[in-house]
Write a protein that holds these residues in place. Structure first.
Motif, short mmCIF file in Angstrom:
data_model
loop_
_atom_site.label_atom_id
_atom_site.label_comp_id
_atom_site.label_asym_id
_atom_site.label_seq_id
_atom_site.Cartn_x
_atom_site.Cartn_y
_atom_site.Cartn_z
N ALA A 397 0.85 -1.19 0.00
CA ALA A 397 0.00 0.00 0.00
C ALA A 397 0.88 1.24 0.00
CB ALA A 397 -0.91 -0.01 1.22
N GLY A 398 0.35 2.34 -0.50
CA GLY A 398 1.10 3.58 -0.53
C GLY A 398 1.02 4.25 -1.89
N VAL A 399 1.20 5.58 -1.91
CA VAL A 399 1.07 6.35 -3.13
C VAL A 399 2.14 5.97 -4.15
CG1 VAL A 399 1.30 8.66 -4.11
CG2 VAL A 399 -0.15 8.31 -2.13
N ALA A 400 3.40 5.94 -3.74
CA ALA A 400 4.48 5.66 -4.69
C ALA A 400 4.40 4.24 -5.26
CB ALA A 400 5.84 5.94 -4.06
N PRO A 401 4.30 3.21 -4.42
CA PRO A 401 4.16 1.87 -5.01
C PRO A 401 2.88 1.71 -5.80
CG PRO A 401 3.92 1.78 -2.61
CD PRO A 401 4.42 3.15 -2.95
N GLY A 449 6.71 1.85 -0.26
CA GLY A 449 7.11 3.18 0.13
C GLY A 449 7.93 3.08 1.40
N ASP A 450 8.52 4.20 1.81
CA ASP A 450 9.33 4.18 3.02
C ASP A 450 8.47 3.95 4.26
OD1 ASP A 450 8.55 6.78 1.94
OD2 ASP A 450 9.31 7.65 3.79
N ASN A 476 11.50 5.93 -1.66
CA ASN A 476 11.57 6.75 -0.45
C ASN A 476 11.25 8.21 -0.76
OD1 ASN A 476 12.11 7.96 1.98
ND2 ASN A 476 14.30 7.49 2.00
N ASN A 477 10.05 8.64 -0.39
CA ASN A 477 9.69 10.06 -0.53
C ASN A 477 9.57 10.76 0.83
OD1 ASN A 477 7.30 9.06 0.46
ND2 ASN A 477 6.09 9.48 -1.38
N GLU A 542 17.14 0.97 -2.25
CA GLU A 542 16.51 2.24 -1.90
C GLU A 542 16.61 3.20 -3.08
OE1 GLU A 542 16.71 6.02 1.20
OE2 GLU A 542 17.87 4.21 1.64
N ILE A 543 15.47 3.80 -3.45
CA ILE A 543 15.43 4.79 -4.53
C ILE A 543 14.75 6.05 -3.98
CG2 ILE A 543 14.70 5.28 -6.88
CD1 ILE A 543 14.49 2.30 -7.40
#
Length: 557
Positions: A397-401, A449-450, A476-477, A542-543
């Motif tokens: 779950a998460g916006v970036a993924p 995500g982070d 990682n945002n 990690e990106i």
């Protein structure tokens, strides 16, 4: 026929079902079972660092293989820690059997140490939750657990066994095979009259669409879904979260629906005059359960293994209860009896393929993005170059993924795994480990995500100890994206609890004994992912990426 230790009998009953791993955290109430796996190669105990990690790994194993899985936990809080993962197994229709070692019978119902009413705690989260009350009943209840978990719409079961029913007790060594007590691989046919009616409606349709759901994956009906689409020139859209139900490279594929999917899929769904909802309840993510995506005038033919789901979310023109593969085969036969060549519909095919090309062009335009740190959209073109054929991808779950839903292509069933409507952050890492144990010959990638990764990253220790070579990508945002987006849009940028301070995730991986990578330019992604997969050890990449809060995919209304 002779007697064996009761704990050994439990393990032999699991082996009869083909169980090769038991996931869990050992405890005083499970030792009579756990110790029976000592030195065995045919069944192994995967000891995790937290019970939630155990059940999430079991979930990943079941969803990647289609087989039942087992986790084993101790009394009280040990079993209660399964609740989050159990709810995922319920929403995700996974046949996970949780065996809880409980306190002795004499302490139950007396507020004893670690004594809780586990059956009633887990009833809302399972297909069945039951407590054994007699040693001789334990084998029957284990068989019942598998029967319930595997029948119809699959799901989790809790079997609670007080420790005094097994400690220093014996049971018969007579072990039945599964086909002696449950239906193995059932394929229920649909009502013939309804099938014929569906075939006639599909042949008369001018703009038909096939919506392929999780039942297509579970029922191994992907080939039949494609055959139907080709026979009737139907557009193909997977239901939300089930992109792997149909090959995404097929010329009839348009895109995935949902807020994190594609507006192009919504456009085609709206234009369809008939929707064949194959193996799907038409979930909330696909349609919002209103008429913003599906046209109110559209005829719906719904096929689902569970009669409760027929017509539950939309009125249907035809509802058929049955296995997705078998009913799809029946419809193919019925169509061919009426018209041996099916129906060619060049006008509709040209239209939906034109819409599908708009999606491809939209995604290609993202290749011009250039920023430092990189935009999260820049990750996916490079990532997809490195994914081996048939890779299993778990999306946390998460916006970036969540950008993965519209940007990673899936060609085979049982290769996409997600939170399945349960929605919990942090499921991705442990589920990814379970998929790798289920199908060790395939690459297993999890995207986080982070915020989500730190939920269960302690299971890196489990991955290292048991040499489970999954690759975890952390976008990682430095924020909780969905929550920060809402606080920005609806709460005047009053940010509370959404900005994160993180460790270096690559260095964290190294501390656990895994391999860590740090990538800060898109050009490095393909080579690093390729290397991580090839090295075949637990790895974390990690990106760093920009904050990006994408709007929901547009809908026709």
């Amino acid at each position: 026929m002779s007697e064996i230790e009761a704990g050994q009998a439990v393990i032999e009953l699991l082996r009869a079902e083909g169980v090769e791993y038991v996931f869990g955290v050992t405890g005083l109430t499970t030792n009579s079972m756990v110790t029976q796996m000592y030195g065995r190669e045919d069944i192994k105990f995967i000891d995790t660092r937290h019970e939630e990690g155990a059940i999430l790994m079991a979930y990943g194993y079941s969803k990647s293989t289609g087989k039942p899985s087992v986790c084993m936990t101790t009394s009280g809080p040990g079993t209660i820690n399964l609740a989050g993962g159990m709810s995922l197994a319920l929403k995700g229709r996974a046949p996970v059997i949780a065996i809880s070692g409980d306190t002795a019978m004499e302490y139950i119902g007396r507020d004893g140490s670690q004594a809780f009413d586990l059956v009633n705690i887990f009833k809302p989260l399972t297909k069945m939750a039951v407590q054994a009350n007699n040693t001789e009943r334990v084998p029957d209840l284990i068989r019942e657990a598998f029967r319930v978990a595997m029948w119809g719409k699959q799901g989790p079961v809790l079997l609670d066994i007080p420790r005094d029913l097994l400690d220093k007790k014996t049971l018969s060594d007579q072990i039945l095979s599964p086909n002696q007590y449950r239906t193995v691989n059932p394929k229920n046919s649909g009502d013939i009259q309804s099938v014929t009616q569906a075939a006639r409606i599909l042949l008369a349709a001018e703009s038909p669409l096939l919506l392929a759901g999780g039942g297509v994956v579970d029922g191994e009906a992907s080939l039949e879904a494609v055959r139907l689409a080709e026979l009737l020139d139907m557009a193909m859209v997977p239901s939300y979260g089930h992109n792997d139900a149909i090959p995404n490279s097929h010329p009839h594929y348009v895109g995935s629906p949902g807020g994190r999917g594609s507006g192009e899929a919504h456009e085609v769904m709206d234009k369809a005059d008939v929707i064949l909802a194959l193996g799907t309840r038409i979930n909330q993510g696909s349609s919002s359960w209103d008429y913003s995506v599906i046209n109110e005038d559209t005829k719906i033919i719904q096929i689902d293994i569970d009669p409760i789901e027929i017509g539950r979310n939309y009125p249907v023109t035809v509802g058929i209860v049955g296995d997705a593969q078998r009913v799809a085969q029946q419809i193919i036969e019925a169509v061919c009896e009426i018209s041996s060549t099916g129906k060619t519909n060049n006008s509709w095919k040209s239209e939906f393929q034109s819409i599908a090309r708009k999606r491809i062009q939209r995604l290609q335009s993202e290749r011009t993005l250039n920023s430092d740190p990189m935009m999260p959209q820049q990750v996916f073109p490079e990532l997809t170059k490195a994914l081996p054929k048939g890779s299993m991808v778990t999306i946390d779950a998460g916006v970036a993924p969540g950008l993965s839903y519209d940007r990673i292509s899936f060609e085979e069933p049982r290769t996409m795994f997600n939170y399945a409507g349960q929605g919990a952050l942090g499921m991705g890492f442990s589920v990814g480990l379970g998929t790798k144990l289920g199908r060790p010959e395939r690459a297993a990638i999890s995207i986080h995500g982070d915020g989500g990764f730190l939920y269960t990253c302690g299971e890196l220790n489990t991955a290292v100890r048991h040499n489970i070579p999954s690759v975890s990508i952390v976008l990682n945002n430095n924020c909780m994206g969905a929550e920060k987006s809402q606080q920005k849009a609806l709460h005047n940028e009053r940010y509370v609890g959404v900005d994160l301070e993180n460790p270096r995730f690559d260095q964290l991986a190294e501390v656990f004994g895994a391999k860590g990578y740090y990538v800060d330019h898109p050009s490095e992604i393909t080579d690093v992912v390729t290397e991580a997969v090839k090295n075949n050890v637990p790895s974390v990449i990690e990106i760093p990426v920009q904050e990006y809060f994408p709007p929901s995919a547009p809908t026709p209304r």
